[in-house]
Design a protein around this motif. Sequence first.
Motif, PDB file in Angstrom:
ATOM      1  N   GLY A  86       1.167  -0.878  -0.367  1.00 28.33           N
ATOM      2  CA  GLY A  86      -0.011  -0.013   0.237  1.00 28.33           C
ATOM      3  C   GLY A  86       0.445   0.948  -0.109  1.00 28.33           C
ATOM      4  N   HIS A  87       0.653   2.367   0.148  1.00 32.02           N
ATOM      5  CA  HIS A  87       1.344   4.043  -0.182  1.00 32.02           C
ATOM      6  C   HIS A  87       0.321   4.294   1.068  1.00 32.02           C
ATOM      7  CE1 HIS A  87      -1.109   5.865  -2.568  1.00 32.02           C
ATOM      8  NE2 HIS A  87      -1.996   5.223  -3.139  1.00 32.02           N
ATOM      9  N   TYR A  88       2.145   5.394   1.453  1.00 28.49           N
ATOM     10  CA  TYR A  88       0.996   5.813   2.827  1.00 28.49           C
ATOM     11  C   TYR A  88       1.399   7.373   1.913  1.00 28.49           C
ATOM     12  CZ  TYR A  88       6.418   6.791   3.140  1.00 28.49           C
ATOM     13  OH  TYR A  88       7.652   7.263   3.043  1.00 28.49           O
ATOM     14  N   GLU A 157       5.914   6.718  -2.796  1.00 29.22           N
ATOM     15  CA  GLU A 157       5.690   7.835  -3.207  1.00 29.22           C
ATOM     16  C   GLU A 157       5.274   7.475  -4.229  1.00 29.22           C
ATOM     17  OE1 GLU A 157      10.138   7.558  -4.540  1.00 29.22           O
ATOM     18  OE2 GLU A 157      10.683   9.396  -3.316  1.00 29.22           O
ATOM     19  N   GLU A 158       3.616   7.443  -4.428  1.00 21.50           N
ATOM     20  CA  GLU A 158       3.432   6.448  -5.518  1.00 21.50           C
ATOM     21  C   GLU A 158       2.595   7.885  -6.190  1.00 21.50           C
ATOM     22  OE1 GLU A 158      -0.332   4.892  -7.349  1.00 21.50           O
ATOM     23  OE2 GLU A 158       0.167   6.160  -5.895  1.00 21.50           O
ATOM     24  N   GLU A 159       2.341   8.714  -4.999  1.00 20.93           N
ATOM     25  CA  GLU A 159       1.391   9.703  -5.985  1.00 20.93           C
ATOM     26  C   GLU A 159       2.073  10.603  -6.439  1.00 20.93           C
ATOM     27  OE1 GLU A 159      -1.695   9.300  -6.310  1.00 20.93           O
ATOM     28  OE2 GLU A 159      -2.613   9.311  -4.724  1.00 20.93           O
ATOM     29  N   ASP A 185      -5.597  -0.692  -3.185  1.00 21.35           N
ATOM     30  CA  ASP A 185      -4.875   0.610  -3.641  1.00 21.35           C
ATOM     31  C   ASP A 185      -6.236   1.037  -4.648  1.00 21.35           C
ATOM     32  OD1 ASP A 185      -4.762   3.024  -3.738  1.00 21.35           O
ATOM     33  OD2 ASP A 185      -2.955   2.917  -5.448  1.00 21.35           O
ATOM     34  N   THR A 186      -7.084   0.165  -5.306  1.00 27.09           N
ATOM     35  CA  THR A 186      -8.135   0.707  -6.194  1.00 27.09           C
ATOM     36  C   THR A 186      -9.592  -0.338  -5.197  1.00 27.09           C
ATOM     37  OG1 THR A 186      -8.235  -2.527  -6.807  1.00 27.09           O
ATOM     38  CG2 THR A 186      -6.947  -0.433  -8.153  1.00 27.09           C
ATOM     39  N   GLY A 187     -10.777   0.318  -6.127  1.00 26.48           N
ATOM     40  CA  GLY A 187     -12.088   0.027  -5.889  1.00 26.48           C
ATOM     41  C   GLY A 187     -13.064  -0.789  -5.940  1.00 26.48           C
ATOM     42  N   GLY A 202      -0.836   3.345 -18.069  1.00 28.75           N
ATOM     43  CA  GLY A 202       0.077   4.079 -17.571  1.00 28.75           C
ATOM     44  C   GLY A 202       0.012   5.190 -17.360  1.00 28.75           C
ATOM     45  N   LEU A 203       1.016   5.657 -17.548  1.00 29.52           N
ATOM     46  CA  LEU A 203       0.236   7.167 -17.206  1.00 29.52           C
ATOM     47  C   LEU A 203       2.554   8.286 -17.939  1.00 29.52           C
ATOM     48  CD1 LEU A 203      -0.543   9.182 -15.796  1.00 29.52           C
ATOM     49  CD2 LEU A 203      -0.180   9.398 -14.410  1.00 29.52           C
ATOM     50  N   LEU A 204       1.889   9.182 -18.335  1.00 27.29           N
ATOM     51  CA  LEU A 204       3.248   9.767 -18.812  1.00 27.29           C
ATOM     52  C   LEU A 204       2.850  10.916 -18.623  1.00 27.29           C
ATOM     53  CD1 LEU A 204       5.641  10.410 -21.025  1.00 27.29           C
ATOM     54  CD2 LEU A 204       4.144  10.251 -22.535  1.00 27.29           C
ATOM     55  N   PHE A 332      -0.744  11.334 -20.743  1.00 26.29           N
ATOM     56  CA  PHE A 332      -0.994  10.297 -21.734  1.00 26.29           C
ATOM     57  C   PHE A 332      -1.520   8.832 -20.711  1.00 26.29           C
ATOM     58  CE2 PHE A 332       1.352  13.034 -23.967  1.00 26.29           C
ATOM     59  CZ  PHE A 332       0.560  12.960 -25.306  1.00 26.29           C
ATOM     60  N   ARG A 333      -3.002   8.599 -20.453  1.00 22.55           N
ATOM     61  CA  ARG A 333      -3.201   7.434 -20.437  1.00 22.55           C
ATOM     62  C   ARG A 333      -2.769   6.524 -20.941  1.00 22.55           C
ATOM     63  NH1 ARG A 333      -3.390   7.240 -14.150  1.00 22.55           N
ATOM     64  NH2 ARG A 333      -4.181   9.535 -14.146  1.00 22.55           N
ATOM     65  N   LEU A 334      -2.115   5.731 -20.726  1.00 21.28           N
ATOM     66  CA  LEU A 334      -1.280   4.568 -21.873  1.00 21.28           C
ATOM     67  C   LEU A 334      -2.106   3.175 -21.391  1.00 21.28           C
ATOM     68  CD1 LEU A 334       2.419   5.798 -21.543  1.00 21.28           C
ATOM     69  CD2 LEU A 334       0.283   6.350 -23.051  1.00 21.28           C
ATOM     70  N   ILE A 405      -1.169   2.575 -11.497  1.00 16.59           N
ATOM     71  CA  ILE A 405      -0.550   2.280  -9.934  1.00 16.59           C
ATOM     72  C   ILE A 405       0.809   1.166 -10.378  1.00 16.59           C
ATOM     73  CG2 ILE A 405      -0.466   0.364  -7.768  1.00 16.59           C
ATOM     74  CD1 ILE A 405      -3.724   0.426  -7.796  1.00 16.59           C
ATOM     75  N   PRO A 406       2.630   2.383 -10.490  1.00 14.72           N
ATOM     76  CA  PRO A 406       3.403   1.960 -11.196  1.00 14.72           C
ATOM     77  C   PRO A 406       3.677   0.249 -10.779  1.00 14.72           C
ATOM     78  CG  PRO A 406       3.434   3.841 -10.635  1.00 14.72           C
ATOM     79  CD  PRO A 406       2.337   3.181 -10.210  1.00 14.72           C
ATOM     80  N   ILE A 407       3.797  -0.032  -9.899  1.00 15.85           N
ATOM     81  CA  ILE A 407       3.936  -0.738  -8.906  1.00 15.85           C
ATOM     82  C   ILE A 407       4.072  -2.292  -9.458  1.00 15.85           C
ATOM     83  CG2 ILE A 407       2.909  -1.463  -6.800  1.00 15.85           C
ATOM     84  CD1 ILE A 407       5.101  -2.198  -5.247  1.00 15.85           C
TER      85      ILE A 407
HETATM   86  N1  BES Z   1      -5.019   4.535  -6.268  1.00 23.13           N
HETATM   87  C1  BES Z   1      -4.217   5.126  -7.227  1.00 23.13           C
HETATM   88  C2  BES Z   1      -5.200   4.650  -8.803  1.00 23.13           C
HETATM   89  C3  BES Z   1      -6.118   4.746  -8.628  1.00 23.13           C
HETATM   90  C4  BES Z   1      -7.381   5.243  -9.366  1.00 23.13           C
HETATM   91  C5  BES Z   1      -6.945   3.381  -8.192  1.00 23.13           C
HETATM   92  C6  BES Z   1      -8.440   5.769  -9.581  1.00 23.13           C
HETATM   93  C7  BES Z   1      -8.725   3.827  -8.256  1.00 23.13           C
HETATM   94  C8  BES Z   1      -9.296   4.381  -9.188  1.00 23.13           C
HETATM   95  C9  BES Z   1      -2.981   5.471  -6.937  1.00 23.13           C
HETATM   96  O1  BES Z   1      -3.272   6.373  -6.382  1.00 23.13           O
HETATM   97  C10 BES Z   1      -2.936   6.970  -8.129  1.00 23.13           C
HETATM   98  O2  BES Z   1      -3.357   8.093  -8.087  1.00 23.13           O
HETATM   99  N2  BES Z   1      -2.025   7.064  -8.366  1.00 23.13           N
HETATM  100  C11 BES Z   1      -2.005   8.084  -9.690  1.00 23.13           C
HETATM  101  C12 BES Z   1      -0.150   7.473 -10.905  1.00 23.13           C
HETATM  102  C13 BES Z   1       0.433   8.258 -10.506  1.00 23.13           C
HETATM  103  C14 BES Z   1       0.828   9.687 -10.070  1.00 23.13           C
HETATM  104  C15 BES Z   1       2.091   7.789 -11.105  1.00 23.13           C
HETATM  105  C16 BES Z   1      -2.821   8.380 -11.011  1.00 23.13           C
HETATM  106  O3  BES Z   1      -3.525   7.043 -11.303  1.00 23.13           O
HETATM  107  O4  BES Z   1      -2.762   9.232 -11.480  1.00 23.13           O
END
Ligand code: BES
Length: 458
Positions: A86-88, A157-159, A185-187, A202-204, A332-334, A405-407
């Motif tokens: 999990g991330h704190y 550092e997840e966020e 970390d999801t719903g 993914g994310l860029l 960009f979401r990938l 969630i990069p991990i």
């Molecule tokens: N917990 C979220 C991911 C998530 C988003 C799960 C929506 C379920 C619904 C995670 O902590 C998050 O926000 N990740 C960032 C990652 C980024 C900053 C590398 C994201 O998705 O923007």
Amino acid sequence: MSLDAVLAKIDTDLSDATERLKELLRIPSISTDPAYAQHCQTAADWLVADLARLGVPAQKRETPGHPMVVGHINEDSDGPHLLFYGHYDVQPVDPLDLWDNDPFDPQVEDTAKGQVIRGRGSADDKGQLMTFLEACRAWTHVHGALPCRITFFFEGEEESGSPSLVPFMQENADELRADIALICDTGLFESKTPAIVTMLRGLLGEEFTIQGPDIDLHSGMYGGISINPIRVMGKVIAGLHDDEGRITVPHFYDGVAELSDEMEAQWQGLAFDHAHFLGEVGLSHPAGEQDRTPLEMIWSRPTCEVNGIWGGYTGDGFKTVLPAQAHAKISFRLVGDQDPEAIRANFRAYVQSMLPEDCTVEFKGHSSGAASATETTDPMFEKARQALSTEWGVPAAYVGCGGSIPIAGHFQNILDTTPMLIGFGKDDDALHSPNEKYDVESFHKGIRSWARILDALT
Ligand code: BES
Ligand code: ZN
């Protein structure tokens, strides 16, 4: 029988568990803002201490960024080796004036939809992280020990794109490798159906500044003869999508796969109510690629979003300025095999190609990470799915997730450990927004879900 005792302990302990969560929520562990670095340390210390209370020896492990927390229990035991992640860290709180209360003074509130725990990080991800720890606490109380080898791994550092994660995982690969990585970390799907996420986008991130004149100009003296960089920025951004919602960056769709027939059928079975999903946030029309279903738009198709745009005079009153610069942040979401760095290069070339004479551009790259997908063939998935279905009284679903969630991908690629993504957030939790909350139901049933999953997997 003994599972019932653990569940009963969870029920009677709920208000104490809520108090513990509130303690963690009071620590403003915002990872993206260096001013909060010390609070990230405090949150890591708090987790080390809480694991110690659970009888789990744990350490804060420094990185070039914020620390990791790693703990191990029952290292010599037979049976599965579970890892829990999990991330704190939490997102910044701005705009602060839109919060009804102090984001770091969490409160339990009664709402029309039930009780909620309100505060930054309540849903993302401290409340979720604590569901697992509370399940372990109740288990240990009833049984005197946890049922198998468990590694606890918490990140700060997840966020902010997890910059220290890959080197840390590489350096500690033998220590962190497990039979399965449980990620909370999801719903829930549509806020009510328990779900195991099998695809993450993914994310860029890219930030850039378009420069026109050397200095801000009087728009009366220079207006008409001078290029205005905000006008150029408008055109660059407007050109990123065509009228059908497709992204125009050259080669952007390289590596984007079509859904398998099996997945398509599974998602159709979910009967997603997109009108409700959009209606909850004051919208009605799915605005993505017009030839795609709403679920594809949020789970399996890539996106390009403008996250911020600024320049010129935005203060009170009026200033007849012709600004020297315009700025934007774009992400960009990938999906699939899209290559983040290739897209970064192609995006930059696209922006360059849109610049008229006298304009220049400077780019600042932000973090990037590819999409990830998980096979669910390991029998542990079906056991976890059954356990979730029992707790929530409806069959748990395999779903996608539009977030990142990069991990999850790193577990697979670096450690050869399959991630199992289970979380209890709801669509109206206001992740990353003012007034974030976590339903007491999510917290309570989340804890009970992990107890059932521990029981099923061991
Ligand atoms: N917990 C979220 C991911 C998530 C988003 C799960 C929506 C379920 C619904 C995670 O902590 C998050 O926000 N990740 C960032 C990652 C980024 C900053 C590398 C994201 O998705 O923007
Ligand atoms: Zn999160």
